[in-house]
Structures are given as structure tokens and as C-alpha cells.
Design a protein around this motif. Structure first.
Motif, short mmCIF file in Angstrom:
data_model
loop_
_atom_site.label_atom_id
_atom_site.label_comp_id
_atom_site.label_asym_id
_atom_site.label_seq_id
_atom_site.Cartn_x
_atom_site.Cartn_y
_atom_site.Cartn_z
N THR A 167 37.78 -64.68 55.71
CA THR A 167 37.60 -64.57 54.26
C THR A 167 38.11 -63.23 53.78
O THR A 167 37.91 -62.21 54.44
CB THR A 167 36.11 -64.71 53.88
N PRO A 168 38.79 -63.24 52.63
CA PRO A 168 39.29 -61.97 52.09
C PRO A 168 38.16 -61.03 51.74
O PRO A 168 37.11 -61.45 51.30
CB PRO A 168 40.04 -62.40 50.83
N LYS A 169 38.39 -59.74 51.94
CA LYS A 169 37.41 -58.72 51.56
C LYS A 169 37.54 -58.46 50.07
O LYS A 169 38.61 -58.49 49.50
CB LYS A 169 37.67 -57.41 52.31
N SER A 170 36.43 -58.23 49.43
CA SER A 170 36.44 -57.96 47.98
C SER A 170 36.66 -56.51 47.70
O SER A 170 36.32 -55.66 48.41
CB SER A 170 35.11 -58.37 47.37
N ASN A 203 42.63 -59.91 56.40
CA ASN A 203 41.50 -59.98 55.48
C ASN A 203 41.90 -59.72 54.03
O ASN A 203 41.05 -59.67 53.16
CB ASN A 203 40.37 -59.04 55.91
N GLN A 204 43.16 -59.55 53.78
CA GLN A 204 43.74 -59.39 52.43
C GLN A 204 43.08 -58.28 51.62
O GLN A 204 42.78 -58.44 50.45
CB GLN A 204 43.68 -60.72 51.68
N ASP A 205 42.88 -57.12 52.27
CA ASP A 205 42.35 -55.98 51.55
C ASP A 205 43.46 -55.04 51.08
O ASP A 205 43.18 -53.96 50.56
CB ASP A 205 41.31 -55.23 52.39
N GLY A 206 44.70 -55.43 51.27
CA GLY A 206 45.83 -54.65 50.78
C GLY A 206 46.49 -53.76 51.82
O GLY A 206 47.50 -53.14 51.53
N VAL A 207 45.92 -53.67 53.01
CA VAL A 207 46.50 -52.83 54.05
C VAL A 207 46.19 -53.45 55.42
O VAL A 207 45.13 -54.03 55.62
CB VAL A 207 45.95 -51.39 53.96
N ALA A 208 47.16 -53.36 56.32
CA ALA A 208 46.94 -53.84 57.69
C ALA A 208 46.37 -52.69 58.51
O ALA A 208 47.01 -51.66 58.65
CB ALA A 208 48.25 -54.34 58.29
N ASN A 209 45.15 -52.86 58.99
CA ASN A 209 44.51 -51.82 59.80
C ASN A 209 43.55 -52.47 60.79
O ASN A 209 43.54 -53.68 60.96
CB ASN A 209 43.81 -50.79 58.91
#
Length: 85
Positions: free
Chosen positions: A82-85, A58-64
Motif C-alpha cells: 500500500t502506498p504511504k500517505s 511504496n510510492q512515497d516519492g523516493v526509492a529508499n
């Protein structure tokens, strides 16, 4: 020695080609096999459990775990991740 050099050269070309095409995989294709399916969920969970930082679906900067949720939602709904904002 020439045969060994030739094999090494071919391997380097294959690795370079793979690296060049790695960016073409669809978002959510964690295991980079060209398709987004349940094996990507398994790969992502394995990555999370082993501490591998790859798989930020989700491209939020961290894999979780939210990436696992996004990937499962994609598989169930068929809509793009979709990427998270």
C-alpha cells in the motif's frame, strides 16, 4: 540492407510493445518479470546501491530502504503493497 531494416523494424515493434505493457506490472515487481518475489528485493537493493532511482514500491516519492521493507512485508504477509500517505 533489407534484412537489416526488417530486423530493426521488428526490434522497434518489440520495444514499443514492451513500453506499452510496462504499466501492467503489479506494484512491487521491480524487475518487471510479471511476478513479485525475492528477485525483486535483490533488484531493488541493487538499484539503491547503484543509485538507480527506480523501485519506489511504496510510492512515497523516493526509492529508499523503506521500499525494501515494504516489499519484504508484502512477500511475508501476502497482502498488497500500500502506498504511504
Amino acid at each position: 540492407m533489407t534484412k537489416f531494416s526488417s530486423i530493426l523494424f521488428v526490434l522497434l515493434l518489440v520495444l514499443t510493445s514492451f513500453s506499452a505493457h510496462a504499466q501492467e506490472y503489479p506494484r512491487g515487481d521491480v524487475n518487471q518479470d510479471g511476478a513479485v518475489n525475492i528477485s525483486d528485493v535483490t533488484c531493488l537493493i541493487d538499484n539503491l546501491l547503484s543509485g538507480v532511482p527506480e523501485g519506489d514500491v511504496n510510492q512515497d516519492g523516493v526509492a529508499n530502504i523503506s521500499d525494501v521493507t515494504s516489499l519484504i512485508d508484502y512477500l511475508l504477509s501476502g497482502s498488497p503493497v500500500t502506498p504511504k500517505s
